[in-house]
Every structure is written in C-alpha cells, then in structure tokens.
Design a protein around this motif. Structure first.
Motif, PDB file in Angstrom:
ATOM      1  N   ASN A 216     -15.403  -1.823 -16.292  1.00 17.48           N
ATOM      2  CA  ASN A 216     -13.837  -2.035 -16.261  1.00 17.48           C
ATOM      3  C   ASN A 216     -13.739  -3.483 -15.436  1.00 17.48           C
ATOM      4  O   ASN A 216     -14.669  -3.974 -14.623  1.00 17.48           O
ATOM      5  CB  ASN A 216     -12.935  -1.091 -15.610  1.00 17.48           C
ATOM      6  N   THR A 217     -12.554  -4.163 -15.456  1.00 14.83           N
ATOM      7  CA  THR A 217     -12.405  -5.225 -14.874  1.00 14.83           C
ATOM      8  C   THR A 217     -10.950  -5.427 -14.101  1.00 14.83           C
ATOM      9  O   THR A 217     -10.063  -4.694 -14.396  1.00 14.83           O
ATOM     10  CB  THR A 217     -12.538  -6.475 -16.060  1.00 14.83           C
ATOM     11  N   THR A 218     -10.813  -6.351 -13.364  1.00 16.56           N
ATOM     12  CA  THR A 218      -9.819  -6.871 -12.593  1.00 16.56           C
ATOM     13  C   THR A 218      -9.536  -8.258 -12.723  1.00 16.56           C
ATOM     14  O   THR A 218     -10.663  -9.000 -12.319  1.00 16.56           O
ATOM     15  CB  THR A 218      -9.661  -6.561 -11.405  1.00 16.56           C
ATOM     16  N   PHE A 219      -8.773  -8.982 -13.249  1.00 14.81           N
ATOM     17  CA  PHE A 219      -8.602 -10.466 -13.386  1.00 14.81           C
ATOM     18  C   PHE A 219      -7.729 -10.867 -12.339  1.00 14.81           C
ATOM     19  O   PHE A 219      -6.613 -10.326 -11.844  1.00 14.81           O
ATOM     20  CB  PHE A 219      -7.999 -10.817 -14.819  1.00 14.81           C
ATOM     21  N   ALA A 220      -8.373 -11.882 -11.589  1.00 12.07           N
ATOM     22  CA  ALA A 220      -7.606 -12.880 -10.455  1.00 12.07           C
ATOM     23  C   ALA A 220      -7.249 -14.196 -11.004  1.00 12.07           C
ATOM     24  O   ALA A 220      -8.108 -14.786 -11.387  1.00 12.07           O
ATOM     25  CB  ALA A 220      -8.426 -12.998  -9.368  1.00 12.07           C
ATOM     26  N   VAL A 221      -5.963 -14.318 -11.197  1.00 11.03           N
ATOM     27  CA  VAL A 221      -5.686 -15.555 -12.053  1.00 11.03           C
ATOM     28  C   VAL A 221      -4.961 -16.451 -10.940  1.00 11.03           C
ATOM     29  O   VAL A 221      -3.846 -16.107 -10.515  1.00 11.03           O
ATOM     30  CB  VAL A 221      -4.533 -15.339 -13.097  1.00 11.03           C
ATOM     31  N   ARG A 222      -5.537 -17.564 -10.704  1.00  6.18           N
ATOM     32  CA  ARG A 222      -4.690 -18.257  -9.665  1.00  6.18           C
ATOM     33  C   ARG A 222      -3.997 -19.575 -10.441  1.00  6.18           C
ATOM     34  O   ARG A 222      -4.230 -20.138 -11.408  1.00  6.18           O
ATOM     35  CB  ARG A 222      -5.816 -19.343  -8.818  1.00  6.18           C
ATOM     36  N   VAL A 223      -2.656 -19.765 -10.018  1.00  6.94           N
ATOM     37  CA  VAL A 223      -1.708 -20.655 -10.557  1.00  6.94           C
ATOM     38  C   VAL A 223      -1.222 -21.541  -9.786  1.00  6.94           C
ATOM     39  O   VAL A 223      -1.478 -21.488  -8.650  1.00  6.94           O
ATOM     40  CB  VAL A 223      -0.801 -19.804 -11.314  1.00  6.94           C
ATOM     41  N   ASP A 224      -0.759 -22.521 -10.334  1.00  7.75           N
ATOM     42  CA  ASP A 224      -0.140 -23.635  -9.444  1.00  7.75           C
ATOM     43  C   ASP A 224       1.054 -23.056  -8.412  1.00  7.75           C
ATOM     44  O   ASP A 224       1.963 -22.260  -9.030  1.00  7.75           O
ATOM     45  CB  ASP A 224       0.659 -24.457 -10.443  1.00  7.75           C
ATOM     46  N   PRO A 225       1.337 -23.360  -7.385  1.00  6.69           N
ATOM     47  CA  PRO A 225       2.381 -22.837  -6.374  1.00  6.69           C
ATOM     48  C   PRO A 225       3.692 -23.213  -6.777  1.00  6.69           C
ATOM     49  O   PRO A 225       4.464 -22.349  -6.635  1.00  6.69           O
ATOM     50  CB  PRO A 225       2.095 -23.650  -5.169  1.00  6.69           C
ATOM     51  N   ASP A 226       3.844 -24.176  -7.683  1.00  6.92           N
ATOM     52  CA  ASP A 226       5.127 -24.326  -8.243  1.00  6.92           C
ATOM     53  C   ASP A 226       5.354 -23.557  -9.351  1.00  6.92           C
ATOM     54  O   ASP A 226       6.673 -23.801  -9.916  1.00  6.92           O
ATOM     55  CB  ASP A 226       5.410 -25.897  -8.617  1.00  6.92           C
ATOM     56  N   CYS A 227       4.712 -22.716  -9.924  1.00  6.22           N
ATOM     57  CA  CYS A 227       4.999 -21.887 -11.099  1.00  6.22           C
ATOM     58  C   CYS A 227       5.957 -20.838 -10.637  1.00  6.22           C
ATOM     59  O   CYS A 227       5.677 -20.215  -9.795  1.00  6.22           O
ATOM     60  CB  CYS A 227       3.484 -21.148 -11.552  1.00  6.22           C
ATOM     61  N   ASP A 228       6.991 -20.510 -11.313  1.00  6.55           N
ATOM     62  CA  ASP A 228       8.052 -19.561 -10.925  1.00  6.55           C
ATOM     63  C   ASP A 228       7.763 -18.342 -11.316  1.00  6.55           C
ATOM     64  O   ASP A 228       6.818 -17.964 -12.284  1.00  6.55           O
ATOM     65  CB  ASP A 228       9.373 -20.236 -12.088  1.00  6.55           C
ATOM     66  N   ARG A 257      -0.289  -6.430 -12.052  1.00  4.13           N
ATOM     67  CA  ARG A 257      -0.048  -5.719 -13.098  1.00  4.13           C
ATOM     68  C   ARG A 257      -1.146  -4.836 -13.464  1.00  4.13           C
ATOM     69  O   ARG A 257      -2.311  -5.038 -13.349  1.00  4.13           O
ATOM     70  CB  ARG A 257       0.210  -6.498 -14.537  1.00  4.13           C
ATOM     71  N   VAL A 258      -0.669  -3.547 -13.937  1.00  3.11           N
ATOM     72  CA  VAL A 258      -1.669  -2.341 -14.155  1.00  3.11           C
ATOM     73  C   VAL A 258      -1.554  -1.896 -15.453  1.00  3.11           C
ATOM     74  O   VAL A 258      -0.538  -1.612 -15.974  1.00  3.11           O
ATOM     75  CB  VAL A 258      -1.724  -1.330 -13.124  1.00  3.11           C
ATOM     76  N   GLY A 259      -2.608  -1.648 -16.240  1.00  2.00           N
ATOM     77  CA  GLY A 259      -2.958  -1.266 -17.576  1.00  2.00           C
ATOM     78  C   GLY A 259      -4.376  -0.478 -17.858  1.00  2.00           C
ATOM     79  O   GLY A 259      -4.848  -0.015 -16.744  1.00  2.00           O
ATOM     80  N   SER A 260      -5.039  -0.761 -18.768  1.00  2.00           N
ATOM     81  CA  SER A 260      -6.324  -0.390 -18.910  1.00  2.00           C
ATOM     82  C   SER A 260      -7.044  -1.066 -17.988  1.00  2.00           C
ATOM     83  O   SER A 260      -8.126  -0.647 -17.608  1.00  2.00           O
ATOM     84  CB  SER A 260      -6.552  -0.533 -20.610  1.00  2.00           C
ATOM     85  N   HIS A 261      -6.722  -2.249 -17.642  1.00  3.13           N
ATOM     86  CA  HIS A 261      -7.625  -3.132 -16.571  1.00  3.13           C
ATOM     87  C   HIS A 261      -6.440  -3.676 -15.834  1.00  3.13           C
ATOM     88  O   HIS A 261      -5.124  -3.580 -16.299  1.00  3.13           O
ATOM     89  CB  HIS A 261      -8.303  -4.082 -17.287  1.00  3.13           C
TER      90      HIS A 261
END
Length: 464
Positions: A216-228, A257-261
C-alpha cells in the motif's frame, strides 16, 4: 437556448415525412458526431482544469508499505542482530507529552516496533547481490529514486518494510493519473520484498517463513506555499478520490486525506502533518497484519476441534488447551494495547487515527477476532466438559462395582462364619450366597443405567 443536439434533431426532422425517412441514416451519423464533440469538449475541460490544479505541485514522494507476518520465535528474539537498533517506538506513535516513566509503562502494552534497521537503497540489497529491478522501478515518467528504507520488527509478531521513493517530476505534468501509474509497480514489488525479508529475517527451523501480506502507499505532495486551502483539498482529492479529509484542527500548510491509500498535501516533506500521516498509516498496517495473523491461528484451532469425534483424548485436549491459552493471552494483549492507543494520542494524532480506523473498517476486524476467540474458547470448554463427564461416569461405575462387591463379600463372610458342618446348612448357605450375588449384580446394573442416563424414563419407552 437549445443544445446543439436538439437543434440538429429539429433541423433534420422538421421536413416532410419522406425526407425524414431518407435522412434517418444521416441523422444517426450527425448525432454520433455531436456526442463525440461534446465528449471531447468535456475531456478537454477536465484535462485543462486538472493541469491548472496540479501546476502548484512541485514534487511528489510515495511511501510504499509492505507489512509481513513473522513467526513467534522471530518476533520474540531477544538478541539484536548485527546492524539492527533497539527502538522504543515513540517515533511511530504521536503520544501526548508524558513523562518518561509513564511512557515506558504505556509502550510496554501498545503495538510498537522493538527493533529496526534503516538506511538508504543498501537496505534493499541481499548480501552482495544487486538490488532487484522491481524495487527500482522506471515508469513512463522516468525512474524512481530510493530516498529511505526501514525494516522494523513489532511486538505483535509482525514486521513492516517502508520504502520512500522520490517520483520523477514528469509524473504530475503528464496526462495520465498519478495513482494509476504508481500502483502497479508497487504491487509488482511484493515477490522481491518477500525474498528480501526472508534473507534479512530467516525463520527458525520448523517455523513458518516470513511472507508479505500486501502493498500500500502514502503520497506526500509538496505544493507551492501560496497554494490556497481549497486547491490543496482538490489536489488531495485528486490523489485519493475515495477518501475523506482528516486534516487536524490547527494544522497549517497541510491537508490530509485517508482512503484506500493516504495522501498528505504539504509545503514541506518534513512537516509534522506529513510525518504524522505516514507513521500512523504504518501502525495501522501492522495492526491489520497482526489481526489477520491471530485470526488465522484461531481458524487453525477451530479446524482441529471436531465435536463429533468419538476418540477424544484428554491429553490431546490438554495440549490444545495450552495452545489456546497462549493464543488467548497474545490476542487479548494485542486488543488491550490497541484500544489504549487512541486515549493517549494527541489531538492531531487522534484525528488521523479515527479516520484510518473508520475508512479501513478495522473495528469490524477486531469484532470478528473477538467473536472467533470466544467461540474457540467456548467450544473447547464444552469438549473438555463432555470428556470429563465421560470419565466421571466411568469412575462412578467403578465405585458402584466395588461397593456391591464389598456388600457381597460381607454377606458371604457372615454366612461362612455361621455355617455348621452339616451338609444341609452348608448347602443353604451356598444358595443364599448365590442369591445375594444375583441381587448385587441386578442392583449394580440398575444403578449403572441410572448413572449413565439419569433422565431415562422406563415407562416412556415401553410399548402400549
């Protein structure tokens, strides 16, 4: 304003009837073309909207989890292997800021890792061999880079391998779905991970081999600090569409967010929300593996319990009782330890813990485990009670037989004592002795039938 499809239909069907019949084939073609155009417009809009939303994503990492079941001997090994470290498991549980003494007492009962080995890609190498190619996948977007790997042994007879990958930058800018591109390579890693863990954790002689349950997996998504925040939630939903938001109150710069992953959208990969989600997800994977292991143990015990067997022996039941008692002890310790975790988590950890528990329906698994454990104990107790009843009836028969034998011996001794030398008196004593013997045998058989079947009514079984 009427749609293009309605306008086309009105234009083709508004003429004379003979023209309508002639134009039927052309109408079908025209309507099909209109449907294709509408679909392409919708697809173009969704792709454009997705590209606009994912433009704030600067980097993506994925943590691959591989929970495995260990033999009891492997999990309880006290000697620390070379290269391994003893751990208290505090990094995996987001507990409240207790004192060290209280933490030591709590950690003794909670599910936690006891030994671990961590590092980089060298952890994935078996001896001097090259790393299996499936553990270093390359997809359409490019090659994955191993950032960290960790193998941990837990106090619930299970282990966990966590591998953190840096995904290629083109995986987000492409038109394909990120999850669909990542999931198949992770699933193909299971055989290689199984061979790796069996080399790292050799099972003792006669014990079950180490085997991986799932990936199974966990995604870590880095976004721009200005992202609302709204766009962050949309990005998290894009990665985990079947999940629910579990962002703790007061969490800044992070959406979980929690789901199947699971997915964490954060400003920094090292932020507390990202680490919290990854760690608690790993704990739940291990708890799931432990529950399935204990359920399999109980199922094996149930298969050996046959209430219809006539050759039940007390020694076999005693051996099984020892196994059931050991299993009951370990399962109840696991259940009590798991139930105590939530009460000692901090606010953020409790939010994520509840979301994982509800989305993965782990309470149903624990309920099934408790019911199976109670059923095994109850059935075994009934079998032991039935065998004890059988032994009690045999003992009663022996006591009854010796009792009537003593009565006959006393009567025979009395007759012998009072017997005179004359033939008639001796013959009379012999006849009385035989009669007393028959009376004793009849009484013994009557009492024996009553002991073996105390509820039997002779009149009820008599024919009219």
């Amino acid at each position: 304003m009427p749609s293009r499809r309605a306008a086309a239909a009105q234009r083709w069907w508004g003429g004379p009837r003979w023209l309508r019949w002639l134009a039927r084939g052309r109408v079908d073609v025209a309507l099909a073309v209109i449907d294709v155009v509408d679909f392409l417009d919708t697809l173009r809009g969704s792709v454009g909207e997705r590209s606009l939303m994912l433009k704030d994503v600067t980097s993506v990492r994925v943590v691959a989890y591989f929970p495995c079941q260990l033999s009891t001997e492997t999990g309880s090994e006290r000697d620390v292997p070379v290269g391994w470290n003893v751990t208290d498991g505090l990094d995996d549980l987001a507990l409240q800021p207790y004192g060290q003494r209280l933490l030591d007492e709590l950690l003794g009962s909670m599910p936690r890792p006891t030994m671990e080995i961590s590092g980089g890609h060298e952890i994935l190498r078996v001896a001097e061999e090259e790393i299996d190619a499936s553990l270093l996948p390359t997809t359409a977007s490019g090659a994955w880079q191993v950032l960290a790997a960790r193998v941990s042994l837990w106090n619930v007879d299970c282990g966990l391998l966590c591998v953190t990958y840096q995904l290629p930058d083109g995986i987000v800018s492409g038109t394909g779905d990120v999850v669909d591109e990542v999931a198949p390579p992770v699933q193909r890693m299971v055989p290689a991970v199984t061979r790796l863990l069996r080399a790292i954790l050799p099972a003792p002689a006669g014990a079950d081999e180490v085997f991986v349950l799932w990936a199974n997996t966990t995604f870590a998504v880095r976004v721009d600090p200005d992202c609302d925040p709204a766009r962050r939630r949309a990005i998290a939903e894009e990665f985990t569409p079947d999940g629910v938001d579990c962002t703790p109150d007061g969490a800044r710069g992070g959406v979980l967010r929690v789901g199947s992953h699971t997915t964490a959208v954060v400003n920094d990969f090292g932020s507390r929300p990202a680490l919290l989600l990854a760690r608690l997800t790993g704990v739940h994977h291990v708890c799931w593996a432990a529950a399935l292991r204990y359920d399999a143990v109980l199922s094996a015990e149930l298969s050996q319990i046959d209430p219809g067997r006539a050759d039940l022996s007390m020694s076999a039941l005693e051996d099984q009782a020892k196994r059931i008692l050991r299993g009951y002890h370990r399962i109840r310790l696991f259940r009590l330890g798991y139930s105590s975790v939530e009460a000692h988590l901090d606010a953020a950890g409790g939010t994520v813990w509840n979301a994982l528990e509800q989305q993965w329906k782990f309470r149903l698994v624990l309920t099934t485990l408790d019911e199976r454990l109670d059923f095994v104990r109850t059935l075994h107790q009934q079998l032991v009670g039935r065998l004890q009843d059988r032994r009690s009836r045999l003992l009663n028969e022996l006591v009854l037989g010796f009792t009537f034998l003593n009565i006959f011996s006393i009567v025979l001794a009395a007759l012998t004592f009072v017997a005179l030398p004359s033939l008639d008196v001796g013959l009379l004593a012999s006849v009385i002795g035989v009669v007393m013997l028959l009376v004793n045998l009849s009484g013994y058989l009557a009492f024996r039938r009553q002991i073996n079947d105390p509820g039997r009514n002779p009149r009820a079984s008599a024919r009219p």
